[in-house]
Design a protein around this motif. Structure first.
Motif, short mmCIF file in Angstrom:
data_model
loop_
_atom_site.label_atom_id
_atom_site.label_comp_id
_atom_site.label_asym_id
_atom_site.label_seq_id
_atom_site.Cartn_x
_atom_site.Cartn_y
_atom_site.Cartn_z
N GLY A 12 0.80 -1.23 0.00
CA GLY A 12 0.00 0.00 0.00
C GLY A 12 0.82 1.27 0.00
O GLY A 12 1.87 1.36 0.62
N HIS A 13 0.32 2.28 -0.70
CA HIS A 13 0.93 3.61 -0.76
C HIS A 13 -0.18 4.62 -1.03
O HIS A 13 -1.02 4.35 -1.87
CB HIS A 13 1.98 3.69 -1.88
CG HIS A 13 2.61 5.04 -2.00
ND1 HIS A 13 2.02 6.07 -2.71
CD2 HIS A 13 3.75 5.56 -1.48
CE1 HIS A 13 2.76 7.15 -2.63
NE2 HIS A 13 3.82 6.87 -1.89
N PRO A 14 -0.25 5.79 -0.37
CA PRO A 14 0.71 6.37 0.56
C PRO A 14 0.55 5.93 2.01
O PRO A 14 1.39 6.26 2.85
CB PRO A 14 0.42 7.88 0.43
CG PRO A 14 -1.02 7.96 0.09
CD PRO A 14 -1.33 6.75 -0.73
N GLY A 17 8.99 4.63 -0.47
CA GLY A 17 9.48 3.64 0.49
C GLY A 17 8.93 3.84 1.90
O GLY A 17 8.79 2.86 2.65
N SER A 18 8.60 5.06 2.26
CA SER A 18 8.09 5.28 3.63
C SER A 18 6.84 4.45 3.90
O SER A 18 6.67 3.91 5.00
CB SER A 18 7.75 6.76 3.86
OG SER A 18 8.92 7.51 3.96
N ALA A 19 5.96 4.37 2.90
CA ALA A 19 4.73 3.60 3.09
C ALA A 19 4.95 2.11 2.84
O ALA A 19 4.37 1.26 3.51
CB ALA A 19 3.65 4.12 2.15
N SER A 60 16.40 9.98 -5.88
CA SER A 60 15.80 11.04 -5.06
C SER A 60 14.48 11.56 -5.60
O SER A 60 14.37 11.91 -6.78
CB SER A 60 16.77 12.22 -4.96
OG SER A 60 16.12 13.31 -4.33
N ASP A 61 13.46 11.66 -4.73
CA ASP A 61 12.21 12.33 -5.11
C ASP A 61 11.89 13.43 -4.11
O ASP A 61 10.73 13.80 -3.92
CB ASP A 61 11.05 11.33 -5.20
CG ASP A 61 10.58 10.85 -3.84
OD1 ASP A 61 11.40 10.82 -2.89
OD2 ASP A 61 9.38 10.54 -3.71
N ILE A 62 12.95 13.96 -3.45
CA ILE A 62 12.73 15.13 -2.58
C ILE A 62 13.69 16.23 -3.04
O ILE A 62 14.88 15.98 -3.26
CB ILE A 62 12.97 14.81 -1.09
CG1 ILE A 62 12.09 13.64 -0.64
CG2 ILE A 62 12.64 16.05 -0.24
CD1 ILE A 62 12.12 13.34 0.84
O1 LIG Z 1 8.57 7.62 0.64
C1 LIG Z 1 8.61 8.81 0.98
O2 LIG Z 1 8.88 9.20 2.11
C2 LIG Z 1 8.34 9.92 -0.02
C3 LIG Z 1 9.58 10.75 -0.21
O3 LIG Z 1 10.70 9.98 -0.53
O4 LIG Z 1 7.91 9.43 -1.26
P1 LIG Z 1 6.39 9.58 -1.75
O5 LIG Z 1 6.03 11.05 -1.64
O6 LIG Z 1 6.39 9.08 -3.16
O7 LIG Z 1 5.57 8.73 -0.84
#
Ligand SMILES: O=C(O)[C@@H](CO)OP(=O)(O)O
Ligand SMILES: Nc1ncnc2c1ncn2[C@@H]1O[C@H](COP(=O)(O)OP(=O)(O)O)[C@@H](O)[C@H]1O
Length: 411
Positions: free
Chosen positions: A88-90, A124-126, A185-187
């Motif tokens: 699951g995401h987010p 990856g956080s989720a 990186s996505d930040i």
């Molecule tokens: O996983 C996360 O923490 C964020 C940032 O890296 O990614 P996303 O906004 O795609 O959930």
């Protein structure tokens, strides 16, 4: 619709997304990969996890075991010697927890001769999570954070402390083995310890900051959660080497190259766009009005990640909202504005972004859509769908923020 500009837009999108697939960057980073001679285990998490793993296993020939955790519909086939899971995401779900448990089992009992190849990307956080409190409460807190307007650094400062794998704790779980980490990186600004909440990076945030964020956004927390926020994360890790591979800068460069290829003179406005999506769209529309009709093909590029404050109950995403907001300024001009999320998903929709041109406003009006009201209702998806303005790519295999492009035609 201006079919010439739409065709150019689609070509620019396809070429840019292809250029920021992580494959080549992973191969380059692996040139510095020097395992000690023990076992090599692979763990990958994030929206680009499958693609990064595919490239890594192809480059290495084989690994001694592996776990990939990515978002639903992001696994694109089997990879030799690796188990792929979707989750699951987010908001993390039971599949996130179960797959992360598999990764932790894989890295248990390793020796100092063994190496963990850790491939990390946003999302990856989720997807990669071992909650230190009941899963349902973690999901609730994640929901509160997502709705609060907290930015990703604030959000991940909290998430790190509620997790057994974030904020450097995954690297601790791998010890005494070495961790070789490759990060997409996505930040904006590439803060390594915040991308996917930095499972293998020493944490630079503090408990005091976490508590201040909880207070600022009035988070509802149990006593257990409050106690976890007061517990420090690792500030030093001696078993990790990290390589950062791709970011929105490469996405902008790829978009510029694709524009040039089609005869547009590209101008990079910024690779750090971070304002309200609709303001960014309106601003790109203003730029187009200044430069249209001068007999020159021009392209203005803005990469980054805009924000949306949800006020309505419609469907959309930040890229669709940006594009729609540009439509009024473009009316009647030989010009287009489009914006895409490089991961292929913009907000909770099946679109990667949105496209508008000089014909869009009249097409919307003819179908009864008012841009201002639609933006107030955050319903860009349905308005753009009505005028064939959605950009659909499906999961792309990468995740390096968003790019918006304004094209000015020759007429
Ligand atoms: O996983 C996360 O923490 C964020 C940032 O890296 O990614 P996303 O906004 O795609 O959930
Ligand atoms: N109806 C909507 N219109 C515009 N934006 C929306 C809408 N619903 C959600 N969003 C935005 O979409 C964002 C999440 O989009 P997503 O593409 O999944 O983000 P990310 O790629 O950063 O994980 C949320 O932060 C929210 O602001």
């Amino acid at each position: 619709m201006n079919l010439t500009l739409r065709k150019d837009a689609d070509a620019i999108i396809a070429s840019s997304l292809n250029a920021v697939l992580p494959d080549e960057a992973v191969r380059r980073a692996l040139k510095a990969f020097a395992p000690k001679g023990g076992r090599v285990l692979l763990v990958a998490a994030g929206k680009a996890a499958w693609q990064m793993t595919h490239a890594a296993v192809e480059a290495l020939g084989r690994v001694d075991g592996g776990v990939v955790v990515t978002k639903y519909e992001h696994v694109r086939g089997e990879i030799l010697g690796v188990n792929c899971y979707e989750a699951g995401h987010p908001v993390p779900d039971e599949n996130s927890f179960a797959a992360t448990e598999k990764a932790l089992e894989l890295v248990q009992g390793l020796t100092a001769e063994d190496t963990v190849l850790f491939l990390l990307s946003g999302g990856g956080s989720a997807l990669f999570e071992k909650p230190l409190l009941p899963g349902a409460e973690l999901q609730d807190i994640t929901g509160q954070l997502l709705a609060s307007g907290a930015d990703i650094v604030e959000m991940n400062t909290i998430r790190k402390r509620l997790s057994g794998v974030k904020g450097g704790r995954f690297a601790q779980a791998c010890a005494p083995a070495q961790v070789f980490s490759i990060v997409l990186s996505d930040i904006l600004g590439d803060p390594l310890d915040m991308i996917a909440s930095g499972p293998a990076v020493p944490d630079t945030s503090t408990c005091a900051q976490a508590l201040a964020i909880a207070e600022k956004y009035h988070l509802k927390l149990s006593e257990q959660a409050k106690a976890l926020l007061a517990q420090e994360t690792p500030k030093m890790l001696d078993n990790v080497t990290t390589r950062i591979t791709g970011s929105v800068r490469e996405l902008c460069a790829a978009a510029a190259a694709a524009c040039r290829e089609l005869g547009y003179e590209p101008v990079l406005l910024t690779d750090q766009l971070c304002c309200e999506a609709r303001e960014a769209g309106s601003f790109l529309g203003s730029i187009v009005r200044t430069h249209a009709g001068q007999g020159k093909k021009l392209a203005y590029i803005a990469g980054g990640e805009t924000v949306v404050h949800l006020t309505g109950r419609g469907l959309g995403g930040r890229n669709q909202e940006l594009a729609l907001a540009a439509a009024p300024a473009l009316a009647g001009l030989d010009a287009a504005v489009f914006s895409v999320g490089s991961d292929g998903t913009d907000g909770p929709t099946d679109a990667a972004g949105g496209y508008v041109d000089g014909d869009t406003l009249s097409a919307l009006t003819a179908k009864g859509w008012n841009v201002f009201d639609t933006l107030q209702n955050n319903d860009a998806y349905h308005a753009l769908k009505a005028v064939d303005g959605l950009i659909i790519t499906g999961a792309t295999g990468t995740n390096v923020n968003d790019a918006a492009v304004a094209l000015v035609g020759e007429k």
